[in-house]
Write an enzyme that holds these catalytic residues in place. Structure first.
Site, short mmCIF file in Angstrom:
data_model
loop_
_atom_site.label_atom_id
_atom_site.label_comp_id
_atom_site.label_asym_id
_atom_site.label_seq_id
_atom_site.Cartn_x
_atom_site.Cartn_y
_atom_site.Cartn_z
N ASP A 23 74.65 100.06 56.01
CA ASP A 23 73.70 101.15 56.16
C ASP A 23 74.03 102.16 55.07
O ASP A 23 75.20 102.54 54.90
CB ASP A 23 73.85 101.82 57.53
CG ASP A 23 73.40 100.93 58.66
OD1 ASP A 23 72.34 100.30 58.54
OD2 ASP A 23 74.12 100.86 59.68
N GLU A 52 70.64 98.41 54.45
CA GLU A 52 69.55 99.20 55.05
C GLU A 52 69.45 100.56 54.38
O GLU A 52 70.45 101.27 54.21
CB GLU A 52 69.77 99.41 56.55
CG GLU A 52 68.64 100.22 57.16
CD GLU A 52 68.79 100.49 58.65
OE1 GLU A 52 68.05 101.35 59.17
OE2 GLU A 52 69.64 99.84 59.29
N HIS A 82 77.16 93.30 62.12
CA HIS A 82 76.52 94.60 62.31
C HIS A 82 77.53 95.72 62.08
O HIS A 82 78.45 95.92 62.87
CB HIS A 82 75.96 94.67 63.72
CG HIS A 82 75.27 95.95 64.06
ND1 HIS A 82 75.77 96.85 64.98
CD2 HIS A 82 74.11 96.48 63.61
CE1 HIS A 82 74.96 97.87 65.09
NE2 HIS A 82 73.94 97.68 64.27
N GLU A 115 76.47 93.87 57.01
CA GLU A 115 75.50 94.95 56.89
C GLU A 115 76.09 96.19 56.24
O GLU A 115 77.23 96.58 56.52
CB GLU A 115 74.96 95.32 58.27
CG GLU A 115 73.86 96.37 58.21
CD GLU A 115 73.47 96.90 59.57
OE1 GLU A 115 72.28 97.22 59.75
OE2 GLU A 115 74.34 97.00 60.46
N HIS A 150 76.16 104.75 59.01
CA HIS A 150 74.98 104.42 59.80
C HIS A 150 74.05 105.61 59.97
O HIS A 150 72.82 105.46 59.99
CB HIS A 150 75.37 103.90 61.18
CG HIS A 150 74.19 103.62 62.06
ND1 HIS A 150 73.73 104.53 63.00
CD2 HIS A 150 73.34 102.57 62.11
CE1 HIS A 150 72.66 104.03 63.60
NE2 HIS A 150 72.40 102.85 63.09
#
Length: 326
Positions: A42, A145, A13, A40, A55
């Site tokens: 973002d 994401e 994460h 991940e 993020h």
């Protein structure tokens, strides 16, 4: 390269964010070394349309933008990434996440006032992970994401197209099994599936309705059988908040669980809940090992997002050694 990734998977994460500032390249390199199956990213866009790994749609929580560009905040006092060029973003120092009080959100993590970290572009991060895959004989994947697609659209940018262009330029359309694409906005996911015809698996993120995500999605509905039927028409899995699965302990001390995981898996959807933190345990959980045991052994999720990929990887390796997992 290694064989196909075993299930369940470890998703780092924002990188190894329990140890280094989130979404910095050192945090991603550490996550790779710790055995994460996916890392991940973002993604937001700069003013000149370049995908960067961050993020928030804002810069002030994890960079020194307020000190470097004090007059560039909008009327709400926030410094929006979309208002800054890539050259300006590159000039910022990234640091451990700070709260609205100016103090570290997780005070025992990397010191916020030290280090020389930067905000990377998506292309730069992909090059790092691909390079490590080559040198370490790994196949660690990307878990991307799309942040605030509605905001980007209002600023004249198509974040979905911008990200896909980078992934295709880096050759990931030839190995789609190494990528997940996720978003809280179902319209963006439908657009990716039906209009852009993406080859990558899609994950519908599920927020708590009180968070005010940049979307008109009914997240309560998505947790029902009918809602999951709808998700299965355009996505390959869901990413729920872990407390939409685990509700706490009852009077007898037993874990209270929802049916979300079983309902989703019955519809062929993978379930990758977030966020598993050793230094921020849910109520009624006495250790990180207990949290992992509940979700992997009892509930049977297909993977988790964690700030501590080393602890999660080691836990799963131990289960496999004892042949509890394939």
């Amino acid at each position: 390269m290694t064989a196909a990734v075993l299930s369940p998977i470890v998703i780092a994460h924002r990188g190894a964010s329990g140890y280094l500032p989130e979404h910095t390249l050192p945090a991603k390199a550490m996550a790779h070394a710790m055995g994460a199956d996916f890392i991940e990213q973002d993604v937001v866009l700069t003013k000149d349309g370049i995908p960067i790994v961050l993020h928030d749609i804002y810069l002030e929580s994890t960079t020194d933008v307020a000190q470097r560009f004090p007059t560039r905040a909008r009327a709400d006092g926030r410094f929006y990434a979309i208002d800054f060029s890539l050259a300006e973003v590159r000039s910022l120092r990234a640091h451990e996440r700070l709260g609205s009080d100016g103090k570290a959100v997780y005070p025992n993590r990397f010191p916020a006032d030290s280090g020389d970290f930067r905000v990377p572009t998506l292309a730069e991060e992909i090059d790092l992970i691909s390079g490590l895959n080559r040198s370490r004989k790994r196949s660690t994947g990307l878990y991307v994401e799309f942040k605030a697609p509605l905001l980007h659209r209002s600023e004249g940018h198509d974040i979905a197209v911008a990200v896909l262009q980078v992934l295709h330029a880096k050759g990931y359309d030839q190995r789609p099994e190494q990528v997940f694409l996720q978003c809280f906005d179902d319209v963006t996911l439908r657009y990716l599936r039906h209009d852009l015809n993406t080859v990558f698996p899609l994950i519908q993120l599920i927020a708590d309705p009180s968070w005010g995500e940049d979307s008109a999605v009914d997240y309560t509905f998505l947790q029902t059988a009918a809602g999951l039927d709808e998700v299965a028409r355009y996505a390959d899995g869901i990413g729920p908040w872990l407390q939409q699965i685990y509700l706490g302990r009852d009077a007898q001390g037993q874990a209270e669980l929802t049916e979300l995981v079983s309902l989703a898996q019955a519809r062929g959807l993978q379930v990758h809940p977030y966020t598993f933190r050793a230094d921020d345990l849910p109520a009624g959980i006495d250790s990180f090992t207990s949290l992992l045991a509940l979700f992997f052994d009892e509930i049977g999720v297909d993977g988790v997002f964690t700030d501590f990929p080393d602890l999660t990887h080691d836990y799963l390796q131990d289960l496999r050694r004892h042949r509890v997992l394939p």
